[in-house]
Design a protein around this motif. Structure first.
Motif, PDB file in Angstrom:
ATOM      1  N   SER A  51       0.845  -1.207   0.000  1.00  0.00           N
ATOM      2  CA  SER A  51       0.000   0.000   0.000  1.00  0.00           C
ATOM      3  C   SER A  51       0.872   1.246   0.000  1.00  0.00           C
ATOM      4  N   ASP A 172      -5.896  -1.116  -4.947  1.00  0.00           N
ATOM      5  CA  ASP A 172      -5.257  -1.724  -3.776  1.00  0.00           C
ATOM      6  C   ASP A 172      -6.207  -2.770  -3.197  1.00  0.00           C
ATOM      7  N   GLU A 173      -5.948  -4.030  -3.511  1.00  0.00           N
ATOM      8  CA  GLU A 173      -6.784  -5.151  -3.095  1.00  0.00           C
ATOM      9  C   GLU A 173      -8.257  -4.918  -3.412  1.00  0.00           C
TER      10      GLU A 173
HETATM   11 MG   LIG Z   1      -2.218  -2.598   2.151  1.00  0.00          MG
END
Ligand SMILES: [Mg+2]
Ligand SMILES: Nc1ncnc2c1ncn2[C@@H]1O[C@H](COP(=O)(O)OP(=O)(O)OP(=O)(O)O)[C@@H](O)[C@H]1O
Lengths: 235, 395
Positions: A51, A172-173
């Motif tokens: 991240s 991000d995911e």
């Molecule tokens: Mg993360």
């Protein structure tokens, strides 16, 4: 990846967080080039700095060492408002937690990035609704996020990320909070965007998701562990 | 753009209704207090000015001196002073008066009604110069030794039974007959008093030459300041002292204006404090809002909002709260003062003349808006300075 000049280039980029007197090195000097139109996935254990790296690439945070070039420009020394402009125009974010504004309905959420670029209201509405119908949510345009399922919310978030037609999509995911079926739908949308020429970077824990990308970058302890070329991003 | 911010501010307030209401109430109270108190102050001033206006712009009052120095020799005014003044140039006529207080009896009832002893010659002209008309009957004349004129409120309220023309009153054991009732004037000087021929009063109360006030009516075109100076000079010479005061209407109005100005200032100060509290309320609410919306601020920044966008968003929200509070406050404040004016009039005090002051309303609404904005500055800067990555991590 030999095809064009890199749109994103990390040159010994590092980020160290200061927690009181303790220094937390989240990223320890990463070298990386991503070319325009590439689909890249990033994998790594929790806390490895994925991240952090996305935030640096997306101008949400500044590196504490090294340089980050976006479209040839070094963002490490840019002013706040310049960074905000870049975020608004060139980058589209998709988060694990969707991050829609709960007080705005679907199309208004999608239109919000255009507000900060000074797009007139009518144009915003038309474009937002078109983007929503592109992700199959035309009938949900007037719904509040709370009235939508997780998969629908994430599709709204993707539509929002595309509002200002950015060159780079950072996710991000994006499937982290979704079941495998709705997750697959989201990945499908990203793949379609890739086919239309967008540069896409996806952070994921799921190797099945990572394999959709052309390239997978493995990160550990704030450093690049290895890069794996996948089968050209096809199933 | 600005419209979008207003729209978002409105939605945020709807989203957090209860807090928005409470915050707005803080401003409403402050602004309502300011508007109500200033309106009341102005109303008081209007009423006072009107009352004095009725006393006549072309008249001067001469009264005994307030107690300065030891009372040696003659202190009060006398008929001699009146004669001195009467000889001065620029004066149409003078009205010497005596103020008396005596129990008045009527059909078994007793009441203290202030009595004004008043000249009978040309009484009609004297009354009409003060815009006093007659509700019934007529002014007394030189032949009415035992006739009185009474104020409108005296006739209606002084006794259980209404007094009217030919009603007989007893004052100090002597019988007097009402020969005229004044129309309502709105000034207590005429409405609440009994007017008695001055010669009869001098006999009855045994005050052969005392005078409590001398009203001087000026000739057309005479300058009140100049005549006042002449009066002062003449009285000084004849009396040999300065134990008297001469008031022109301008002076009286100036003095009253100064006093009322202070009253208004104090009222406005009190109101300002409550508005300050309202402003602190906005600040508190905005800080809470920044904290609650940390993540939201992170999101907005991630999609391209600049620092100044965030600042403007929060300022507009704070200003919006102020504006709404100001609107409600200004109109409820005015309504409050208006109702108080109505109530005061109903209760018999024509002391409040509330007028709708557009400027005051507009000023207080914009002031509330500014208070909102100012209260929002620090929270807005706080919101704008949040690091986007950090804010997005916030749960
Ligand atoms: Mg993360
Ligand atoms: N704002 C911050 N302040 C202090 N430390 C931080 C901050 N952000 C991240 N870190 C630390 O930096 C390291 C990397 O965090 P990061 O969020 O990049 O990991 P991640 O790879 O995304 O993990 P996950 O898979 O759990 O999301 C972690 O040790 C984390 O605790």
């Amino acid at each position: 990846m030999q095809k064009t000049k890199p749109i994103i280039e990390l040159d010994d980029a590092g980020k160290t967080y200061q927690m009181g007197t303790v220094e937390v090195p989240a990223l320890r000097g990463v070298n990386l080039k991503i070319h325009s139109g590439e689909f890249v996935s990033i994998m790594g254990p929790s806390g490895s700095g994925k991240s952090t790296m996305m935030n640096l690439v997306g101008c949400l945070d500044l590196p504490t060492k090294g340089s980050i070039y976006l479209d040839g420009q070094n963002i490490a020394h840019m002013s706040e408002s310049k960074l905000a402009q870049i975020r608004g125009k060139k980058i589209g974010f998709v988060f694990q937690k969707f991050n829609l504004l709960s007080t705005l309905n679907a199309w208004e959420n999608v239109a919000l990035p255009m507000v900060f670029q000074g797009v007139p209201k009518d144009e915003r509405r038309t474009r937002a609704k078109k983007l929503l119908s592109n992700v199959g949510l035309a009938e949900r345009a007037e719904h509040l996020p709370g009235e939508l399922s997780g998969g629908e919310q994430q599709r709204v978030a993707i539509a929002r990320a595309l509002a200002n037609d950015p060159e780079v999509m950072l996710a991000d995911e994006p499937t982290g909070n979704l079941d495998s079926k709705t997750g697959a739908e989201v990945i499908d949308i990203l793949q379609n965007l890739h086919k239309k020429g967008k540069t896409i970077i996806v952070v994921t824990h799921d190797s099945a998701v990572a394999r959709f990308a052309e390239r997978t970058i493995h990160i550990k302890d704030g450093q690049v562990l290895k890069e794996v070329i996948n089968g050209g991003g096809k199933k | 753009m600005i419209y979008d911010y207003f729209d978002m501010a409105y939605r945020n307030m709807r989203h957090r209704k209860k807090r928005a209401y409470l915050t707005i109430i803080g401003i409403v109270i402050g602004i309502a207090a300011i508007v109500a108190l200033i309106s009341l102050g102005t109303g008081l001033q209007n009423a006072v000015e009107e009352q004095f206006g009725k006393l006549g712009a072309d008249s001067i009052r001469v009264v005994p001196g307030s107690l300065r120095g030891p009372p040696v020799g003659v202190t009060g005014l006398t008929t001699k002073d009146a004669e001195v003044i009467d000889g001065i140039h620029g004066i149409k006529y003078i009205t010497p008066m005596l103020f008396l207080n005596e129990q008045v009896e009527y059909s078994g009832g007793k009441a203290f009604v202030p009595i004004i002893a008043y000249p009978t010659d040309n009484a009609e002209e004297r009354f009409s110069d003060f815009d006093v008309s007659f509700y019934s009957g007529r002014p007394f004349t030189g032949s009415d030794k035992k006739g009185v004129n009474i104020g409108f409120k005296v006739s209606k309220e002084a006794f259980d039974k209404e007094l009217s023309v030919r009603t007989k009153l007893r004052i100090k054991g002597e019988a007097f007959e009402v020969v005229g009732v004044f129309g309502e004037t709105g000034t207590s000087e005429f409405d609440n008093n009994i007017y008695m021929p001055i010669d009869s009063a001098r006999d009855l109360f045994d005050k052969p030459d005392e005078v409590n006030v001398i009203l001087v009516r000026l000739d057309e075109g005479a300058v009140s300041e100049d005549v006042a100076e002449d009066i002062i000079r003449a009285l000084k010479r004849s009396r040999g002292n300065e134990n008297f005061d001469v008031f022109t209407p301008e002076q009286i109005l100036d003095q009253l204006g100064a006093i009322l100005g202070v009253v208004r200032l104090v009222l406005a100060g009190i109101a300002a404090i409550s508005l300050l509290v309202g402003g602190i309320g906005i600040m508190n609410a905005m800080y809470t809002s920044v904290l609650e919306r940390t993540r939201e601020i992170g999101i907005i920044k991630s999609i391209g909002a600049r620092k100044q966008d965030i600042v403007i968003m929060f300022l507009i929200e704070a200003g919006f709260i102020g504006l709404v509070g100001g609107l409600i406050g200004a109109f409820s404040g005015f309504t409050l003062s208006y109702l108080m004016g109505v109530a005061a009039n109903y209760a018999g005090y024509s002391l409040l003349k509330i007028v709708f002051d557009t400027e005051l309303i507009l000023f207080s609404i914009s002031f509330a808006f500014i208070v909102g904005i100012v209260s929002g500055v620090l929270p807005a800067l706080r919101a704008a300075s949040l690091e986007p990555a950090e804010a997005l991590r916030y749960e």
